[in-house]
Design an enzyme around this catalytic site. Structure first.
Site, PDB file in Angstrom:
ATOM      1  N   SER A  42       0.888  -1.153  -0.044  1.00  0.00           N
ATOM      2  CA  SER A  42      -0.029  -0.170   0.215  1.00  0.00           C
ATOM      3  C   SER A  42       0.850   1.099  -0.058  1.00  0.00           C
ATOM      4  O   SER A  42       1.631   1.250   0.750  1.00  0.00           O
ATOM      5  CB  SER A  42      -0.983   0.036   1.264  1.00  0.00           C
ATOM      6  OG  SER A  42      -1.471   1.055   1.296  1.00  0.00           O
ATOM      7  N   GLY A  43       0.584   2.388  -0.726  1.00  0.00           N
ATOM      8  CA  GLY A  43       1.333   3.508  -1.016  1.00  0.00           C
ATOM      9  C   GLY A  43       2.469   3.370  -1.900  1.00  0.00           C
ATOM     10  O   GLY A  43       3.236   4.386  -2.058  1.00  0.00           O
ATOM     11  N   THR A 102      -1.834   2.696  -8.161  1.00  0.00           N
ATOM     12  CA  THR A 102      -2.882   3.420  -8.842  1.00  0.00           C
ATOM     13  C   THR A 102      -2.377   4.454  -9.678  1.00  0.00           C
ATOM     14  O   THR A 102      -2.989   4.492 -10.902  1.00  0.00           O
ATOM     15  CB  THR A 102      -3.821   3.765  -7.807  1.00  0.00           C
ATOM     16  OG1 THR A 102      -4.469   2.869  -7.054  1.00  0.00           O
ATOM     17  CG2 THR A 102      -4.923   4.693  -8.455  1.00  0.00           C
ATOM     18  N   ASN A 124      -1.124   4.575   3.904  1.00  0.00           N
ATOM     19  CA  ASN A 124      -1.366   5.369   2.789  1.00  0.00           C
ATOM     20  C   ASN A 124      -2.809   6.107   2.956  1.00  0.00           C
ATOM     21  O   ASN A 124      -3.591   5.633   3.626  1.00  0.00           O
ATOM     22  CB  ASN A 124      -1.546   4.421   1.643  1.00  0.00           C
ATOM     23  CG  ASN A 124      -1.831   5.168   0.482  1.00  0.00           C
ATOM     24  OD1 ASN A 124      -1.896   6.414   0.195  1.00  0.00           O
ATOM     25  ND2 ASN A 124      -2.042   4.368  -0.497  1.00  0.00           N
ATOM     26  N   SER A 162      -5.435   4.876   0.217  1.00  0.00           N
ATOM     27  CA  SER A 162      -5.350   3.485  -0.265  1.00  0.00           C
ATOM     28  C   SER A 162      -6.799   2.760  -0.800  1.00  0.00           C
ATOM     29  O   SER A 162      -7.858   3.069  -0.204  1.00  0.00           O
ATOM     30  CB  SER A 162      -5.022   2.761   1.147  1.00  0.00           C
ATOM     31  OG  SER A 162      -4.895   1.370   0.735  1.00  0.00           O
ATOM     32  N   SER A 163      -6.324   2.462  -2.141  1.00  0.00           N
ATOM     33  CA  SER A 163      -7.389   1.716  -2.509  1.00  0.00           C
ATOM     34  C   SER A 163      -7.854   0.537  -1.847  1.00  0.00           C
ATOM     35  O   SER A 163      -6.867  -0.555  -1.748  1.00  0.00           O
ATOM     36  CB  SER A 163      -7.071   1.254  -4.171  1.00  0.00           C
ATOM     37  OG  SER A 163      -6.779   2.482  -4.798  1.00  0.00           O
ATOM     38  N   GLY A 191      -3.433  -2.816  -2.112  1.00  0.00           N
ATOM     39  CA  GLY A 191      -1.845  -2.958  -1.845  1.00  0.00           C
ATOM     40  C   GLY A 191      -1.857  -3.958  -0.595  1.00  0.00           C
ATOM     41  O   GLY A 191      -2.887  -4.132   0.335  1.00  0.00           O
ATOM     42  N   GLU A 224      -1.012  -4.980   3.304  1.00  0.00           N
ATOM     43  CA  GLU A 224      -0.980  -4.434   4.358  1.00  0.00           C
ATOM     44  C   GLU A 224      -0.631  -5.245   5.670  1.00  0.00           C
ATOM     45  O   GLU A 224      -1.532  -6.319   5.517  1.00  0.00           O
ATOM     46  CB  GLU A 224      -1.967  -3.150   4.818  1.00  0.00           C
ATOM     47  CG  GLU A 224      -2.049  -2.326   3.785  1.00  0.00           C
ATOM     48  CD  GLU A 224      -2.358  -0.809   4.483  1.00  0.00           C
ATOM     49  OE1 GLU A 224      -2.145  -0.520   5.687  1.00  0.00           O
ATOM     50  OE2 GLU A 224      -2.873   0.188   3.745  1.00  0.00           O
TER      51      GLU A 224
END
Length: 498
Positions: free
Chosen positions: A164-165, A169, A217, A220-221, A474, A476
């Site tokens: 993540s981050g 994206t 993030n 975050s998606s 992502g 995590e």
């Protein structure tokens, strides 16, 4: 063991350099001073570092010139974990954020803009060029996918995976820009507008309902998406399609510590005009069960923070101020979200209904239950939840009595298909779980609807092939991990094995 460490031992001859493990820096450069039966002692070149003792498998030979970087890690004399990471670090320090490992591209998020990295000239420069003839770049991966599709006449996929981050994206956006702007669109798509432009226009909408602040993030998606760019027999872009999966539904009812629920809840509270807030019975996040147990601060800038009305300000917001992020602003992002809704073709009535559903989920979470007196199995809606029931029913179109009955009991059927149907009372804890399940189902269906409306922006009649870009949620790791996060992490691990 002798075979495994032969390369290390060869590198040690004549005071050769090696990489030794380090708890903070991953690896430090040094020279071997002692070789034990199970451990190697390494003295770092940096006098500030302590002598390192490590098992054989964690000491790696270093390149002769450790200051030289390579565009492809396969060019390293000693390709191992330490030299690979060091090579990526060297390139990153020079704003060269892309590095190959054969036909795999490693990207490191620079967290700042690099001039002309994704300019129209850069797009033209990578068209038709074989992988490796130009510096590593996302566009090179996109061009290879297109040429493989054209030569093999088979659809292609590009996998974008990472923690993540890491910038997945954003990487997806640039890949789509290359795939849609490099090759002229067909007449049908040209008349309707560029695919990439429409995806960009829809993005604020998808991010509002599918992204959230996490530990790693701020944006975050929390869902994965597979974006298809479709081509005709002449290999012109004719349309697109977005598929989504693994929406983190557990986030709707529970978040950890400094995390937030999905952006849309906060943007609706902070950015909606007062008449709309009153219509949706919205107030501070502190007043909603699904928001108040985590971070209740808004993202805002110095100019937008004063626009957040006093009734919707939370205790955390009043005490600590707004959250800061150069790309997030709950007040301004509400306007962007509303504008995106109109651009994807949603009518004013549909937009109003979407907001009603979002607010209805919040009010649904405020319904509490008490155990029925004299019964261990029965429950009823708490007296202090009368207003929450009223608000929920007005917004979602439920009948209050039907809602109460469905939340406090479940339907059972005896025998086979034509058996007797009867209602079984639920305990207060089971009723609460049922309420949360209903909230998750409503929000999930709403997200499905939004994605389906976004797909209606990409009309096309025929398609010969497509290039798909997989933007997976992502990796995590939390104190308590949801089932969805476990699936996301597992999927990431499996993708890494490719």
């Amino acid at each position: 063991i002798l075979l495994l460490n032969r390369r290390v031992l060869l590198a040690m001859e004549g005071g050769g350099k090696v990489w030794a493990p380090h708890p903070e820096k991953a690896f430090v450069l040094g020279t071997v001073v002692d070789i034990g039966e199970t451990e190697i002692t390494v003295k770092p070149f940096d006098p500030k570092e302590k002598v390192v003792k490590a098992v054989y498998d964690r000491v790696f030979p270093a390149e002769d010139d450790e200051k030289k970087s390579w565009p492809d890690n396969c060019s390293l004399m000693y390709l191992n974990e330490a030299t690979l990471l060091h090579n990526i670090r060297l390139r990153y320090e020079k704003d060269e954020i892309y590095t190959y490992v054969a036909n795999i591209l490693i990207a490191v998020n620079p967290y700042h803009d690099i001039p002309n990295l994704y300019s129209p000239d850069a797009i033209k420069r990578y068209q038709g060029r074989s992988l490796g003839t130009l510096p590593p770049h996302l566009f090179a991966i996109g061009d290879r996918a297109f040429r493989e599709m054209r030569l093999g006449r088979e659809s292609q996929s590009i996998i974008v995976s990472g923690e993540s981050g890491a910038g997945k994206t954003e990487s997806t956006k640039f890949l789509l820009r290359y795939l849609t702007s490099s090759y002229q669109s067909g007449s049908a798509t040209a008349a309707a507008g560029g695919i990439e432009q429409r995806i960009v226009e829809a993005n604020p909408l998808l991010e509002s309902f599918g992204n959230a602040k996490t530990v790693r993030n701020n944006n975050s998606s929390r869902f994965g998406k597979f974006v298809e760019v479709h081509y005709n027999h002449k290999f012109q872009v004719v349309g697109g399609h977005v598929s989504h999966y693994l929406l983190e539904k557990s986030r709707i009812t529970m978040q950890h510590g400094q995390e937030r629920n999905y952006h849309v809840f906060y943007r609706l509270c902070a950015g909606a005009p007062e008449p709309l807030r009153n219509k949706l019975f919205l107030s501070s996040p502190d007043n909603f069960q699904y928001l108040r147990h985590s971070c209740t601060r808004y993202f805002a800038t110095q100019s937008s923070a004063p626009k957040i009305a006093r009734p919707v300000q939370s205790k955390q917001f009043l005490a600590s101020g707004s959250l800061k992020d150069p790309f997030l602003d709950d007040v301004a992002d509400f306007a962007r979200m509303e504008n995106a809704m109109k651009k994807v073709g949603l009518s004013d009535r549909e937009i109003s209904d979407i907001f009603r559903v979002v607010a209805g989920v919040l009010h649904l979470g405020n319904i509490n239950f008490d155990q029925t007196q004299g019964s261990e199995d029965g429950s009823k809606i708490s007296a202090n939840s009368t207003q929450a029931v009223s608000n929920t029913c007005q917004l979602l179109g439920f009948d209050p009595q039907d809602l109460a009955r469905c939340l406090t009991s479940r339907m059972m059927q005896s025998g086979k298909a034509k058996g007797t149907v009867y209602m079984v009372p639920l305990k207060a804890s089971a009723a609460s779980s049922g309420r949360d399940a209903l909230a998750k189902a409503i929000y999930s269906r709403l997200f499905d609807y939004i994605v389906s409306r976004v797909n209606q922006c990409f009309p096309f009649e025929t398609s010969a092939h497509f290039i798909g870009v997989l933007d997976i949620a992502g990796f995590e790791f939390f104190q308590e991990n949801s089932f969805e996060q476990f699936c996301i992490n597992y999927c990431n691990e499996k993708l890494q094995q490719f």
